[in-house]
Design a protein around this motif. Sequence first.
Motif, PDB file in Angstrom:
ATOM      1  N   VAL A  64       0.844  -1.198   0.000  1.00  0.00           N
ATOM      2  CA  VAL A  64       0.000   0.000   0.000  1.00  0.00           C
ATOM      3  C   VAL A  64       0.882   1.251   0.000  1.00  0.00           C
ATOM      4  O   VAL A  64       0.649   2.195  -0.757  1.00  0.00           O
ATOM      5  CB  VAL A  64      -0.959   0.010   1.212  1.00  0.00           C
ATOM      6  CG1 VAL A  64      -1.632   1.375   1.375  1.00  0.00           C
ATOM      7  CG2 VAL A  64      -2.008  -1.084   1.070  1.00  0.00           C
ATOM      8  N   THR A  67       2.336   1.861  -3.298  1.00  0.00           N
ATOM      9  CA  THR A  67       1.309   2.370  -4.217  1.00  0.00           C
ATOM     10  C   THR A  67       1.067   3.857  -3.991  1.00  0.00           C
ATOM     11  O   THR A  67       0.902   4.621  -4.937  1.00  0.00           O
ATOM     12  CB  THR A  67      -0.004   1.579  -4.029  1.00  0.00           C
ATOM     13  OG1 THR A  67       0.278   0.191  -4.196  1.00  0.00           O
ATOM     14  CG2 THR A  67      -1.047   1.995  -5.053  1.00  0.00           C
ATOM     15  N   LEU A  68       1.087   4.268  -2.719  1.00  0.00           N
ATOM     16  CA  LEU A  68       0.913   5.695  -2.432  1.00  0.00           C
ATOM     17  C   LEU A  68       2.033   6.509  -3.096  1.00  0.00           C
ATOM     18  O   LEU A  68       1.797   7.568  -3.677  1.00  0.00           O
ATOM     19  CB  LEU A  68       0.909   5.948  -0.921  1.00  0.00           C
ATOM     20  CG  LEU A  68      -0.233   5.319  -0.113  1.00  0.00           C
ATOM     21  CD1 LEU A  68      -0.084   5.652   1.367  1.00  0.00           C
ATOM     22  CD2 LEU A  68      -1.585   5.792  -0.625  1.00  0.00           C
ATOM     23  N   ARG A  71       1.554   6.405  -7.027  1.00  0.00           N
ATOM     24  CA  ARG A  71       0.348   6.992  -7.606  1.00  0.00           C
ATOM     25  C   ARG A  71       0.029   8.370  -7.034  1.00  0.00           C
ATOM     26  O   ARG A  71      -1.024   8.925  -7.314  1.00  0.00           O
ATOM     27  CB  ARG A  71      -0.829   6.040  -7.394  1.00  0.00           C
ATOM     28  CG  ARG A  71      -0.533   4.640  -7.970  1.00  0.00           C
ATOM     29  CD  ARG A  71      -1.772   3.883  -8.272  1.00  0.00           C
ATOM     30  NE  ARG A  71      -2.639   4.651  -9.145  1.00  0.00           N
ATOM     31  CZ  ARG A  71      -3.954   4.490  -9.224  1.00  0.00           C
ATOM     32  NH1 ARG A  71      -4.538   3.594  -8.483  1.00  0.00           N
ATOM     33  NH2 ARG A  71      -4.669   5.230 -10.034  1.00  0.00           N
ATOM     34  N   TRP A  85      -8.443   8.784   0.219  1.00  0.00           N
ATOM     35  CA  TRP A  85      -7.695   8.195  -0.894  1.00  0.00           C
ATOM     36  C   TRP A  85      -6.863   7.006  -0.404  1.00  0.00           C
ATOM     37  O   TRP A  85      -6.839   5.937  -1.002  1.00  0.00           O
ATOM     38  CB  TRP A  85      -6.806   9.275  -1.521  1.00  0.00           C
ATOM     39  CG  TRP A  85      -6.163   8.892  -2.808  1.00  0.00           C
ATOM     40  CD1 TRP A  85      -6.788   8.671  -4.007  1.00  0.00           C
ATOM     41  CD2 TRP A  85      -4.759   8.687  -3.029  1.00  0.00           C
ATOM     42  NE1 TRP A  85      -5.850   8.344  -4.957  1.00  0.00           N
ATOM     43  CE2 TRP A  85      -4.601   8.358  -4.389  1.00  0.00           C
ATOM     44  CE3 TRP A  85      -3.632   8.766  -2.218  1.00  0.00           C
ATOM     45  CZ2 TRP A  85      -3.349   8.094  -4.956  1.00  0.00           C
ATOM     46  CZ3 TRP A  85      -2.387   8.513  -2.776  1.00  0.00           C
ATOM     47  CH2 TRP A  85      -2.254   8.173  -4.131  1.00  0.00           C
ATOM     48  N   ILE A  86      -6.205   7.204   0.733  1.00  0.00           N
ATOM     49  CA  ILE A  86      -5.393   6.121   1.315  1.00  0.00           C
ATOM     50  C   ILE A  86      -6.298   4.947   1.699  1.00  0.00           C
ATOM     51  O   ILE A  86      -5.977   3.782   1.447  1.00  0.00           O
ATOM     52  CB  ILE A  86      -4.594   6.630   2.541  1.00  0.00           C
ATOM     53  CG1 ILE A  86      -3.547   7.649   2.085  1.00  0.00           C
ATOM     54  CG2 ILE A  86      -3.940   5.469   3.289  1.00  0.00           C
ATOM     55  CD1 ILE A  86      -2.901   8.433   3.225  1.00  0.00           C
ATOM     56  N   THR A  88      -9.106   4.069   0.298  1.00  0.00           N
ATOM     57  CA  THR A  88      -9.562   3.308  -0.871  1.00  0.00           C
ATOM     58  C   THR A  88      -8.438   2.420  -1.420  1.00  0.00           C
ATOM     59  O   THR A  88      -8.697   1.307  -1.867  1.00  0.00           O
ATOM     60  CB  THR A  88     -10.093   4.227  -1.996  1.00  0.00           C
ATOM     61  OG1 THR A  88      -9.088   5.163  -2.361  1.00  0.00           O
ATOM     62  CG2 THR A  88     -11.344   4.961  -1.568  1.00  0.00           C
ATOM     63  N   ILE A  89      -7.201   2.903  -1.338  1.00  0.00           N
ATOM     64  CA  ILE A  89      -6.091   2.079  -1.839  1.00  0.00           C
ATOM     65  C   ILE A  89      -5.883   0.855  -0.943  1.00  0.00           C
ATOM     66  O   ILE A  89      -5.713  -0.268  -1.419  1.00  0.00           O
ATOM     67  CB  ILE A  89      -4.816   2.937  -1.977  1.00  0.00           C
ATOM     68  CG1 ILE A  89      -4.980   3.836  -3.212  1.00  0.00           C
ATOM     69  CG2 ILE A  89      -3.566   2.067  -2.091  1.00  0.00           C
ATOM     70  CD1 ILE A  89      -3.896   4.857  -3.406  1.00  0.00           C
ATOM     71  N   ASN A  92      -8.683  -1.550  -1.562  1.00  0.00           N
ATOM     72  CA  ASN A  92      -8.521  -2.267  -2.828  1.00  0.00           C
ATOM     73  C   ASN A  92      -7.505  -3.397  -2.718  1.00  0.00           C
ATOM     74  O   ASN A  92      -7.695  -4.462  -3.306  1.00  0.00           O
ATOM     75  CB  ASN A  92      -8.117  -1.297  -3.941  1.00  0.00           C
ATOM     76  CG  ASN A  92      -9.265  -0.371  -4.333  1.00  0.00           C
ATOM     77  OD1 ASN A  92     -10.393  -0.572  -3.890  1.00  0.00           O
ATOM     78  ND2 ASN A  92      -8.976   0.630  -5.140  1.00  0.00           N
ATOM     79  N   ARG A  93      -6.431  -3.157  -1.965  1.00  0.00           N
ATOM     80  CA  ARG A  93      -5.439  -4.227  -1.775  1.00  0.00           C
ATOM     81  C   ARG A  93      -6.083  -5.404  -1.048  1.00  0.00           C
ATOM     82  O   ARG A  93      -5.823  -6.557  -1.345  1.00  0.00           O
ATOM     83  CB  ARG A  93      -4.238  -3.721  -0.984  1.00  0.00           C
ATOM     84  CG  ARG A  93      -3.272  -2.924  -1.791  1.00  0.00           C
ATOM     85  CD  ARG A  93      -2.549  -3.819  -2.822  1.00  0.00           C
ATOM     86  NE  ARG A  93      -1.853  -3.019  -3.816  1.00  0.00           N
ATOM     87  CZ  ARG A  93      -2.437  -2.473  -4.876  1.00  0.00           C
ATOM     88  NH1 ARG A  93      -3.724  -2.662  -5.102  1.00  0.00           N
ATOM     89  NH2 ARG A  93      -1.745  -1.760  -5.733  1.00  0.00           N
ATOM     90  N   ASP A 105     -13.735  -1.223 -10.568  1.00  0.00           N
ATOM     91  CA  ASP A 105     -13.656   0.158 -10.092  1.00  0.00           C
ATOM     92  C   ASP A 105     -14.302   1.093 -11.098  1.00  0.00           C
ATOM     93  O   ASP A 105     -14.165   0.894 -12.293  1.00  0.00           O
ATOM     94  CB  ASP A 105     -12.196   0.607  -9.955  1.00  0.00           C
ATOM     95  CG  ASP A 105     -11.465  -0.185  -8.899  1.00  0.00           C
ATOM     96  OD1 ASP A 105     -12.132  -0.645  -7.969  1.00  0.00           O
ATOM     97  OD2 ASP A 105     -10.245  -0.338  -9.034  1.00  0.00           O
TER      98      ASP A 105
ATOM     99  N   GLU B 102       1.773   0.250 -15.456  1.00  0.00           N
ATOM    100  CA  GLU B 102       0.356   0.003 -15.188  1.00  0.00           C
ATOM    101  C   GLU B 102      -0.369  -0.228 -16.514  1.00  0.00           C
ATOM    102  O   GLU B 102      -0.036   0.399 -17.517  1.00  0.00           O
ATOM    103  CB  GLU B 102      -0.254   1.211 -14.487  1.00  0.00           C
ATOM    104  CG  GLU B 102       0.478   1.552 -13.206  1.00  0.00           C
ATOM    105  CD  GLU B 102      -0.457   1.965 -12.101  1.00  0.00           C
ATOM    106  OE1 GLU B 102      -1.675   2.014 -12.348  1.00  0.00           O
ATOM    107  OE2 GLU B 102       0.032   2.226 -10.997  1.00  0.00           O
TER     108      GLU B 102
END
Lengths: 196, 237
Positions: A64, A67-68, A71, A85-86, A88-89, A92-93, A105, B102
């Motif tokens: 995670v 990813t932050l 993205r 936002w954090i 939702t990420i 999702n993981r 999504d 991606e």
Amino acid sequence: MRGTGSPAGRGAPTEIDALLLRIGADRDREAFRQLAREAAPRVRGYLRRSSRDDAQVDDLVQDVMLTLWRRAETFDPSRASGWTWIYTIARNRRIDLVRKAARADVDLDDPALVRAGPDAPDRAVGRERLRSHVRDALEALPEAQREVVVATYFEGITFREAAERQGLPVGTAKSRMRLALKALREVLAHLGEGGR
Amino acid sequence: MTDLPDPTSSPSQPPEHHLPDELLLAYATGTASAPIALLVASHLTLCPACREKAATYEAVGGALLAEAAIDTRGAVDGGEPTLDDGALDALLARLDAPREPEPEPVYDPDGVLPAPLVRRVGAFRDLRWRWLAPDTHGVKVMDRPGHLPVRLVRIRPGAVLPPHDHTGVERALILGGGWSDEVGHFERGDVAYVEADRTDHRQVILDAVPCVALVVNDAPLRCHNPLMRLVTRVLGV
């Protein structure tokens, strides 16, 4: 945006928003270090509620956080706060882990997307102001309702499962969830009114 | 292609029939099953009002995350501490590791299918429809163990569907054309939610363009006509 007239009227971005924006703009490692100190423990707290495998949770937290970093440039504070936002990420993981099937999504750049009309209120502000009040709203709920809400968010179980765990019939669970959601929405609506 | 439902024929109006809050919440909390998540994401693409609600439920998740208490050891709510200096350094060392690019987003060139569906079945124009029942063709979208598969269906304009009973909940998202029944008119973006005990459901398909819908059915329909019943049993419609 109503009544405020300028982006600054969105309210000062939180510290987390500012860190994410710095990372997105400059690949700022010091900002990431600060972000990690704030976010990693919370993301871990979130994920460990739905998994007992500590090693797996640690991997997911790292994932995670990476990813932050990667993205951050897509983070748009007018759509959601940094914490949302954090969230939702991280969510999702967790879904990716549980579900083999590809995640579904919404893509806000989808040409098929139907946009809100120009008169639609911009609720992003009221929505995010919810944050400082959500604790209060949750604490105002009867304990059984609160448990169902928190379990639904943090433990990766549906409210039906949460209710079954409490030995409640599904009908009762459903009405509790409805009441809880209604209460949360009322807080939100109230904030929305006050914010405009 | 002549039977393409043209989403531009009725300018993209926000829908009138929405998803129940329960499903929006399930989507926002990540507890929805894959078929329900697909249905919700597809509806959200077409419905700004439900998108706003779902964003609210996500904001509650963000708030819960933000409000979690961290103690001085970096532990949340009294749990195990996390991310000591070693772990943080290890994380920082991985930031610049090469990674796979991606995947590019894919969209329907004709704008009929929302992106979450395109990711599953491809472009609308390339779908391979199979005969399901009179006036009705279908494409399987997703298997659902213990349930009927999730399907896209395409129904002939002006068709009158045979009366049927529902033995499980049916949720349908209209993507083109539409139908009317006792409840009302359903057009692009609308969700038709039929309760499990609905009997004698009679649907009339709107004229002009085929009705295209994403259908998530918990249990088979039961047609009144014995021959149709046989057909639907064989086909598992």
